[in-house]
Scaffold this motif. Structure first.
Motif, PDB file in Angstrom:
ATOM      1  N   GLU A 186      -5.025   9.348   1.488  1.00  0.00           N
ATOM      2  CA  GLU A 186      -5.768   9.376   2.533  1.00  0.00           C
ATOM      3  C   GLU A 186      -5.756  10.589   3.580  1.00  0.00           C
ATOM      4  O   GLU A 186      -5.202  11.439   4.241  1.00  0.00           O
ATOM      5  CB  GLU A 186      -4.820   7.990   3.229  1.00  0.00           C
ATOM      6  N   GLY A 187      -5.462  11.836   2.010  1.00  0.00           N
ATOM      7  CA  GLY A 187      -5.208  13.290   2.712  1.00  0.00           C
ATOM      8  C   GLY A 187      -6.505  14.037   2.594  1.00  0.00           C
ATOM      9  O   GLY A 187      -7.674  13.221   2.543  1.00  0.00           O
ATOM     10  N   SER A 188      -6.540  14.398   2.579  1.00  0.00           N
ATOM     11  CA  SER A 188      -7.556  15.876   3.458  1.00  0.00           C
ATOM     12  C   SER A 188      -7.996  16.700   1.700  1.00  0.00           C
ATOM     13  O   SER A 188      -9.214  17.137   2.228  1.00  0.00           O
ATOM     14  CB  SER A 188      -7.215  16.637   4.712  1.00  0.00           C
ATOM     15  N   SER A 189      -7.347  16.470   0.954  1.00  0.00           N
ATOM     16  CA  SER A 189      -7.723  16.961  -0.406  1.00  0.00           C
ATOM     17  C   SER A 189      -8.734  16.488  -1.498  1.00  0.00           C
ATOM     18  O   SER A 189      -9.394  15.520  -1.007  1.00  0.00           O
ATOM     19  CB  SER A 189      -6.792  17.400  -1.321  1.00  0.00           C
ATOM     20  N   ASP A 190      -9.205  16.978  -2.112  1.00  0.00           N
ATOM     21  CA  ASP A 190     -10.007  16.392  -3.018  1.00  0.00           C
ATOM     22  C   ASP A 190      -8.962  15.112  -3.592  1.00  0.00           C
ATOM     23  O   ASP A 190      -8.001  14.467  -3.963  1.00  0.00           O
ATOM     24  CB  ASP A 190     -10.208  17.095  -4.593  1.00  0.00           C
ATOM     25  N   GLU A 191     -10.110  13.865  -3.667  1.00  0.00           N
ATOM     26  CA  GLU A 191      -9.869  12.254  -3.587  1.00  0.00           C
ATOM     27  C   GLU A 191      -8.785  11.986  -4.433  1.00  0.00           C
ATOM     28  O   GLU A 191      -8.592  11.556  -4.484  1.00  0.00           O
ATOM     29  CB  GLU A 191     -10.909  11.843  -2.531  1.00  0.00           C
ATOM     30  N   GLU A 192     -10.194  12.974  -5.903  1.00  0.00           N
ATOM     31  CA  GLU A 192      -9.395  12.471  -6.942  1.00  0.00           C
ATOM     32  C   GLU A 192      -8.343  13.062  -7.668  1.00  0.00           C
ATOM     33  O   GLU A 192      -6.719  12.872  -7.995  1.00  0.00           O
ATOM     34  CB  GLU A 192      -9.924  13.263  -7.995  1.00  0.00           C
ATOM     35  N   TYR A 193      -7.839  13.696  -7.182  1.00  0.00           N
ATOM     36  CA  TYR A 193      -6.809  15.272  -6.559  1.00  0.00           C
ATOM     37  C   TYR A 193      -5.399  14.265  -5.900  1.00  0.00           C
ATOM     38  O   TYR A 193      -4.580  13.334  -6.820  1.00  0.00           O
ATOM     39  CB  TYR A 193      -6.754  16.505  -5.860  1.00  0.00           C
ATOM     40  N   GLY A 194      -6.115  13.326  -5.462  1.00  0.00           N
ATOM     41  CA  GLY A 194      -4.965  12.652  -4.374  1.00  0.00           C
ATOM     42  C   GLY A 194      -4.700  11.388  -4.812  1.00  0.00           C
ATOM     43  O   GLY A 194      -3.004  10.995  -4.971  1.00  0.00           O
ATOM     44  N   ILE A 195      -5.058  10.739  -5.495  1.00  0.00           N
ATOM     45  CA  ILE A 195      -5.101   9.846  -6.276  1.00  0.00           C
ATOM     46  C   ILE A 195      -4.140   9.727  -7.436  1.00  0.00           C
ATOM     47  O   ILE A 195      -3.398   9.023  -7.745  1.00  0.00           O
ATOM     48  CB  ILE A 195      -6.117   8.720  -6.989  1.00  0.00           C
ATOM     49  N   LYS A 196      -4.229  10.949  -8.157  1.00  0.00           N
ATOM     50  CA  LYS A 196      -4.130  11.301  -9.688  1.00  0.00           C
ATOM     51  C   LYS A 196      -2.305  11.334  -9.098  1.00  0.00           C
ATOM     52  O   LYS A 196      -1.319  11.210  -9.859  1.00  0.00           O
ATOM     53  CB  LYS A 196      -4.748  11.750 -10.353  1.00  0.00           C
ATOM     54  N   ALA A 197      -2.306  12.119  -7.918  1.00  0.00           N
ATOM     55  CA  ALA A 197      -1.001  12.820  -8.179  1.00  0.00           C
ATOM     56  C   ALA A 197       0.092  11.426  -7.354  1.00  0.00           C
ATOM     57  O   ALA A 197       0.920  11.402  -7.481  1.00  0.00           O
ATOM     58  CB  ALA A 197      -1.246  14.241  -6.017  1.00  0.00           C
ATOM     59  N   THR A 198      -0.683  11.003  -6.515  1.00  0.00           N
ATOM     60  CA  THR A 198       0.094   9.482  -6.129  1.00  0.00           C
ATOM     61  C   THR A 198       0.815   8.971  -7.500  1.00  0.00           C
ATOM     62  O   THR A 198       1.152   7.963  -7.472  1.00  0.00           O
ATOM     63  CB  THR A 198      -0.697   8.887  -4.809  1.00  0.00           C
ATOM     64  N   ARG A 205       6.902  19.735  -6.481  1.00  0.00           N
ATOM     65  CA  ARG A 205       6.974  19.632  -7.084  1.00  0.00           C
ATOM     66  C   ARG A 205       6.485  17.546  -7.479  1.00  0.00           C
ATOM     67  O   ARG A 205       7.276  16.863  -7.958  1.00  0.00           O
ATOM     68  CB  ARG A 205       9.025  18.995  -6.661  1.00  0.00           C
ATOM     69  N   GLY A 206       5.456  17.284  -6.602  1.00  0.00           N
ATOM     70  CA  GLY A 206       4.858  16.109  -6.911  1.00  0.00           C
ATOM     71  C   GLY A 206       4.663  15.125  -6.145  1.00  0.00           C
ATOM     72  O   GLY A 206       4.771  14.205  -6.292  1.00  0.00           O
ATOM     73  N   ASN A 207       6.116  15.565  -4.940  1.00  0.00           N
ATOM     74  CA  ASN A 207       6.601  14.244  -4.282  1.00  0.00           C
ATOM     75  C   ASN A 207       5.795  14.710  -2.927  1.00  0.00           C
ATOM     76  O   ASN A 207       5.360  15.354  -2.339  1.00  0.00           O
ATOM     77  CB  ASN A 207       8.133  15.140  -3.876  1.00  0.00           C
ATOM     78  N   GLU A 208       5.527  13.530  -2.156  1.00  0.00           N
ATOM     79  CA  GLU A 208       4.733  13.066  -0.863  1.00  0.00           C
ATOM     80  C   GLU A 208       5.374  13.427  -0.150  1.00  0.00           C
ATOM     81  O   GLU A 208       6.796  13.116   0.231  1.00  0.00           O
ATOM     82  CB  GLU A 208       4.687  11.658  -0.789  1.00  0.00           C
ATOM     83  N   VAL A 209       5.616  14.670   1.078  1.00  0.00           N
ATOM     84  CA  VAL A 209       5.800  15.344   2.207  1.00  0.00           C
ATOM     85  C   VAL A 209       6.644  14.258   3.097  1.00  0.00           C
ATOM     86  O   VAL A 209       7.344  15.046   4.003  1.00  0.00           O
ATOM     87  CB  VAL A 209       4.680  16.935   1.811  1.00  0.00           C
ATOM     88  N   SER A 218       0.551  -1.376  -0.378  1.00  0.00           N
ATOM     89  CA  SER A 218       0.089  -0.013  -0.064  1.00  0.00           C
ATOM     90  C   SER A 218       0.566   1.271   0.086  1.00  0.00           C
ATOM     91  O   SER A 218       1.424   1.362   1.077  1.00  0.00           O
ATOM     92  CB  SER A 218      -0.999  -0.362   1.234  1.00  0.00           C
ATOM     93  N   ALA A 219       0.893   2.263  -1.066  1.00  0.00           N
ATOM     94  CA  ALA A 219       1.519   3.639  -1.711  1.00  0.00           C
ATOM     95  C   ALA A 219       0.467   4.218  -0.910  1.00  0.00           C
ATOM     96  O   ALA A 219      -0.168   4.955  -1.321  1.00  0.00           O
ATOM     97  CB  ALA A 219       1.381   4.127  -2.656  1.00  0.00           C
ATOM     98  N   LYS A 220       0.638   4.721   0.418  1.00  0.00           N
ATOM     99  CA  LYS A 220      -0.001   5.647   1.910  1.00  0.00           C
ATOM    100  C   LYS A 220       0.263   7.216   1.265  1.00  0.00           C
ATOM    101  O   LYS A 220       1.982   7.060   1.089  1.00  0.00           O
ATOM    102  CB  LYS A 220      -0.143   5.505   2.966  1.00  0.00           C
ATOM    103  N   SER A 221      -0.427   7.715   1.004  1.00  0.00           N
ATOM    104  CA  SER A 221      -0.177   9.238   0.079  1.00  0.00           C
ATOM    105  C   SER A 221      -1.537  10.487   1.426  1.00  0.00           C
ATOM    106  O   SER A 221      -2.510   9.690   1.257  1.00  0.00           O
ATOM    107  CB  SER A 221       0.074   9.700  -1.092  1.00  0.00           C
ATOM    108  N   PHE A 222      -0.570  11.539   2.228  1.00  0.00           N
ATOM    109  CA  PHE A 222      -1.390  11.889   2.472  1.00  0.00           C
ATOM    110  C   PHE A 222      -1.394  13.425   1.781  1.00  0.00           C
ATOM    111  O   PHE A 222      -2.278  14.084   1.371  1.00  0.00           O
ATOM    112  CB  PHE A 222      -0.851  12.498   3.876  1.00  0.00           C
TER     113      PHE A 222
END
Length: 303
Positions: free
Chosen positions: A275-287, A246-250, A237-241
């Motif tokens: 699992e972040g608080s931003s728009d879910e589709e944005y978070g998925i696409k960013a990951t 630059r598009g890197n997970e912090v 599981s690549a967990k991201s928030f």
């Protein structure tokens, strides 16, 4: 669904799936054609707010994965259909929806079915049996595994001993269905990569492995934890928030994680779990974008 009835239904499913497409390295897989060493899947939890609000229906999740993100493999979460494990009509609709859209069902993440490491033997056995229906549902959907939790009350030794018995019993049941039991680092003692890897060695079942999550390690070193769990990995599981400019997970150095995964010889799916608080589709696409970018930069391990 009784075991005999389920097996009969599965036999019919096996015959039906002979004419369905093979998933292999299709769609959004990133394999030898792109120089990568893993394939991307989508965890249902990434869209938990849409699912809980009703904006997204459970049956439409595989369709959403394919149409919105071009991802052709998914990981379900039983919380979103907790009362449907034995509902053959629902399971058939979910299975067919995925197959019709060329989406492979990988696993079901199972929660709230009791502690597999309960020190009370009777309650522990009940927890094991509570998971049986999800093994059967996973088989029916075409999954290879269910994800479970290694939890319980007591000292690390007491919980470890009880979890060993619970996981072994569940794994023995799952063997008849060719289903893997995978344990995630998911709170409590399991957030220690050392504790969980030692537990899996004690269980010593060929179909019992790990699902390393980039997060959920608490104060434990996440990179060491993933490294310790990789010998048992049946999924990741690549967990991201959140992400920087630059598009890197912090929170997690994804490049470092992918090198650990590569060096372990892993070539399976890495699941996006935003699992972040931003728009879910944005978070998925960013990951997804981050994983794809790094897949081009990190050379596969030499065979």
């Amino acid at each position: 669904m009784k075991r005999r009835t389920f097996l009969q239904a599965s036999a019919g499913l096996a015959a039906a799936t002979l004419t369905t497409p093979s998933f292999g390295s299709s769609g959004h897989s990133i394999g030898t054609d792109k120089g990568g060493f893993f394939k991307i899947s989508l965890a249902q939890w990434s869209l938990h707010r849409q699912l809980r609000s009703g904006v997204l229906k459970v049956l439409d999740f595989p369709v959403k994965a394919k149409k919105a993100f071009a991802i052709d493999a998914v990981e379900y979460v039983n919380q979103f259909f907790a009362d449907k494990a034995k509902d053959q009509k629902f399971l058939t609709a979910l299975r067919d929806r995925a197959v019709d859209h060329g989406v492979k069902s990988l696993l079901i993440m199972v929660d709230a079915e009791g502690a597999l490491g309960n020190p009370d033997k009777r309650e522990r056995l009940q927890a094991v049996e509570n998971h049986y229906k999800w093994v059967e549902a996973a088989k029916y959907l075409g999954c290879h595994a269910i994800r479970v939790n290694a939890g319980g009350q007591g000292s690390s030794e007491e919980v470890g001993s009880a979890c060993t018995e619970g996981l072994r019993g569940l794994s023995e049941f799952a063997q008849d269905f060719d289903i893997d039991i995978v344990v995630e680092n998911h709170g409590g003692y399991s957030s220690s990569g050392l504790w969980l890897s030692q537990l899996l060695r004690k269980v010593d079942m060929p179909n019992c492995g790990s699902l390393p999550d980039f997060g959920n390690f608490g104060n434990y070193d996440r990179y060491l934890g993933v490294q310790q769990l990789m010998p048992f990995a049946r999924g990741i599981s690549a967990k991201s928030f959140s992400f920087d400019e630059r598009g890197n997970e912090v929170n997690t150095d994804f490049a470092r994680m992918l090198r650990i995964i590569r060096d372990a010889g892993y070539k399976g799916y890495i699941g996006i779990e935003y699992e972040g608080s931003s728009d879910e589709e944005y978070g998925i696409k960013a990951t997804q974008k981050l994983l794809l970018r790094l897949s081009q930069q990190i050379e596969p391990a030499l065979s």
